[in-house]
Design an enzyme around this catalytic site. Structure first.
Site, PDB file in Angstrom:
ATOM      1  N   LYS A  78       2.497  -3.465   6.496  1.00 50.78           N
ATOM      2  CA  LYS A  78       2.860  -3.703   5.088  1.00 50.78           C
ATOM      3  C   LYS A  78       4.371  -3.545   4.894  1.00 50.78           C
ATOM      4  O   LYS A  78       5.008  -4.305   4.167  1.00 50.78           O
ATOM      5  CB  LYS A  78       2.104  -2.724   4.177  1.00 50.78           C
TER       6      LYS A  78
ATOM      7  N   TYR B 129      -1.259  -0.169  10.264  1.00 48.17           N
ATOM      8  CA  TYR B 129      -1.521  -0.820   8.977  1.00 48.17           C
ATOM      9  C   TYR B 129      -0.358  -0.598   7.998  1.00 48.17           C
ATOM     10  O   TYR B 129       0.153  -1.542   7.394  1.00 48.17           O
ATOM     11  CB  TYR B 129      -2.839  -0.273   8.380  1.00 48.17           C
TER      12      TYR B 129
ATOM     13  N   SER C 208       0.841  -1.203   0.000  1.00 46.23           N
ATOM     14  CA  SER C 208       0.000   0.000   0.000  1.00 46.23           C
ATOM     15  C   SER C 208       0.869   1.244   0.000  1.00 46.23           C
ATOM     16  O   SER C 208       1.995   1.231   0.531  1.00 46.23           O
ATOM     17  CB  SER C 208      -0.853  -0.014   1.273  1.00 46.23           C
TER      18      SER C 208
HETATM   19  N1  UFG Z   1     -13.600  10.753   2.357  1.00 44.20           N
HETATM   20  C1  UFG Z   1     -14.550  11.703   2.673  1.00 44.20           C
HETATM   21  N2  UFG Z   1     -15.756  11.271   3.107  1.00 44.20           N
HETATM   22  C2  UFG Z   1     -16.073   9.938   3.248  1.00 44.20           C
HETATM   23  C3  UFG Z   1     -15.076   8.983   2.925  1.00 44.20           C
HETATM   24  C4  UFG Z   1     -13.841   9.428   2.489  1.00 44.20           C
HETATM   25  O1  UFG Z   1     -14.317  12.900   2.583  1.00 44.20           O
HETATM   26  O2  UFG Z   1     -17.186   9.625   3.667  1.00 44.20           O
HETATM   27  C5  UFG Z   1     -12.288  11.202   1.866  1.00 44.20           C
HETATM   28  C6  UFG Z   1     -11.151  10.789   2.776  1.00 44.20           C
HETATM   29  O3  UFG Z   1     -10.970  11.720   3.809  1.00 44.20           O
HETATM   30  C7  UFG Z   1      -9.996  10.726   1.772  1.00 44.20           C
HETATM   31  C8  UFG Z   1     -10.652  10.316   0.457  1.00 44.20           C
HETATM   32  O4  UFG Z   1     -12.041  10.583   0.640  1.00 44.20           O
HETATM   33  O5  UFG Z   1      -9.471  11.996   1.611  1.00 44.20           O
HETATM   34  C9  UFG Z   1     -10.469   8.836   0.163  1.00 44.20           C
HETATM   35  O6  UFG Z   1     -10.845   8.092   1.306  1.00 44.20           O
HETATM   36  P1  UFG Z   1     -11.053   6.517   1.307  1.00 44.20           P
HETATM   37  O7  UFG Z   1     -11.524   6.145   2.671  1.00 44.20           O
HETATM   38  O8  UFG Z   1     -11.892   6.113   0.144  1.00 44.20           O
HETATM   39  O9  UFG Z   1      -9.596   5.939   1.024  1.00 44.20           O
HETATM   40  P2  UFG Z   1      -8.250   6.202   1.862  1.00 44.20           P
HETATM   41  O10 UFG Z   1      -7.438   7.161   1.040  1.00 44.20           O
HETATM   42  O11 UFG Z   1      -8.473   6.587   3.257  1.00 44.20           O
HETATM   43  O12 UFG Z   1      -7.659   4.742   1.955  1.00 44.20           O
HETATM   44  C10 UFG Z   1      -6.908   4.142   0.941  1.00 44.20           C
HETATM   45  C11 UFG Z   1      -6.987   2.636   1.095  1.00 44.20           C
HETATM   46  C12 UFG Z   1      -6.277   2.197   2.358  1.00 44.20           C
HETATM   47  C13 UFG Z   1      -4.871   2.730   2.336  1.00 44.20           C
HETATM   48  C14 UFG Z   1      -4.910   4.212   2.221  1.00 44.20           C
HETATM   49  C15 UFG Z   1      -3.528   4.781   2.194  1.00 44.20           C
HETATM   50  O13 UFG Z   1      -8.332   2.232   1.128  1.00 44.20           O
HETATM   51  O14 UFG Z   1      -6.255   0.794   2.424  1.00 44.20           O
HETATM   52  O15 UFG Z   1      -5.590   4.580   1.016  1.00 44.20           O
HETATM   53  O16 UFG Z   1      -3.558   6.091   2.673  1.00 44.20           O
HETATM   54  F1  UFG Z   1      -4.221   2.404   3.459  1.00 44.20           F
END
Ligand code: UFG
Length: 345
Positions: free
Chosen positions: A146, A142, A118
């Site tokens: 990794k 997490y 990741s």
């Molecule tokens: N977001 C919102 N509202 C929501 C959900 C998400 O604003 O309801 C934003 C988050 O703050 C983030 C973006 O949308 O800025 C993407 O969020 P996600 O939860 O879809 O994905 P992440 O970037 O948090 O997570 C992904 C992978 C993880 C990994 C991570 C690395 O799913 O497994 O990237 O930073 F670890």
């Protein structure tokens, strides 16, 4: 050449798409996945073994019965926030069990391993877009899990000749509805399924932070279609066929499109496709969210020959929408255990 691939976590999101693509390309696919509660995940294109991926007896049986050419390992707990609250579970599942899997592989002389890593191994980027030379400063257990496995793979390459490829995913997104495959977590925390839910039900979509140092104040991410990630695994398998130098026996690649979209841009794109407005709620920043995560995928392109072909935003969003409309709330795979227990990729 037809190969036999063992896929721990092959019933999860990225694992199922990759298993499907491998089978389509003529490979034999054996999935080991403990959490297949839904009997509907019984694809004709795979052998399914409903077991924990670190069960030594089962692994020994598989490695004795089949000539496994490579292991592609997707089984992991993935929720970053949960990993902060319950690091013990995460270290045990993501590190200890993975080392057990590697032990059994080596005991049976299986020496090709492809690992779901990741971009979380980097933490806050030093340069944007990020290439593989960014320093490792993971922000969560997490990300550390990794990274520990990646370090083990480097040492195992030197000491035991284990060849491996670690694929550092940015934001996996999209679906393959024609195969009944898509993204469905419980609880869902990912932006695209939550946007779809919000726009369909006209319930609020929460934007986590609008005060980031980005042009519109919301976080920027690199969304990469799950089918493009699956294709990178196929190429990584071919890469392992080639004799490579000692220094590249444990290689790692960033998998992103190189295009970034802010949360507000994602909302705008979804509203345009659905021709409907979303109800928006502004929330505080989510802990652990870096402002920008954007890949430089040049190494995967030059070494693996990887080129994303499904990752334009419209294709990603439309495929996710079709999956949700066709299968939700009853997709081919769904899990009903607690969040930390069911966080396969
Ligand atoms: N977001 C919102 N509202 C929501 C959900 C998400 O604003 O309801 C934003 C988050 O703050 C983030 C973006 O949308 O800025 C993407 O969020 P996600 O939860 O879809 O994905 P992440 O970037 O948090 O997570 C992904 C992978 C993880 C990994 C991570 C690395 O799913 O497994 O990237 O930073 F670890």
């Amino acid at each position: 050449m037809r190969k036999t691939i063992l896929i721990p976590g092959g019933a999860g999101y990225v694992g199922s798409h990759t298993a499907y693509l491998l089978a389509k390309k003529g490979h034999a696919v054996i999935i080991v996945d403990k959490r297949i509660h839904n009997q509907k995940f019984s694809p004709s294109w795979a052998t399914i073994i409903q077991e924990d991926f670190s069960n030594k007896t089962i692994l020994d049986q598989i490695f004795t019965t089949h000539k496994i050419d490579a292991v592609m390992h997707f089984a992991a707990f993935i929720e970053v926030g949960e990993s902060v609250k319950h690091p013990k579970r995460f270290y045990h599942n993501n590190v200890v069990k993975t080392l057990t899997l590697l032990d059994r592989m080596l005991a049976h002389d299986v020496k090709n391993f492809i690992f779901s890593s990741s971009c979380a191994v980097y933490g806050e980027p030093v340069t944007v877009p990020m290439d593989e030379s960014n320093p490792f400063r993971p922000l969560s257990p997490y990300g550390k899990n990794k990274l520990i496995v990646e370090f083990a793979l480097q040492d195992y390459a030197t000491a035991y000749n284990l060849d491996s490829v670690s694929l550092r995913y940015f934001n996996a997104a999209g679906a393959l509805p024609e195969a009944g495959l898509g993204e469905q977590h419980d609880p869902e925390t990912h932006i695209i399924p939550l946007m779809i839910r919000a726009i369909k039900n006209q319930t609020p979509f929460k934007i986590f932070g609008t005060d980031y140092d980005t042009p519109d104040g919301s976080c920027i991410r690199d969304y990469i279609h799950v089918l493009d990630i699956a294709q990178a695994h196929v190429l990584a398998l071919e890469h392992l066929d080639h004799k490579h130098s000692e220094s590249s026996k444990a290689s790692a690649f960033n998998l992103g499109s190189g295009n970034g979209f802010s949360v507000k841009e994602m909302i705008g794109a979804m509203e345009k496709i659905c021709d409907k407005k979303m109800v928006i709620k502004h929330e505080n920043r989510r802990p652990g969210d870096p402002a920008i995560l954007l890949a430089n995928p040049a190494k995967a392109s030059s070494v693996l020959g990887w080129k994303p072909t499904h990752s334009d935003l419209e294709t990603i969003l439309r495929s996710a929408l079709t999956f949700a409309e066709t299968f939700s709330p009853d997709p081919v795979y769904s899990y009903s255990t607690s969040s930390a227990d069911r966080a396969h990729r």
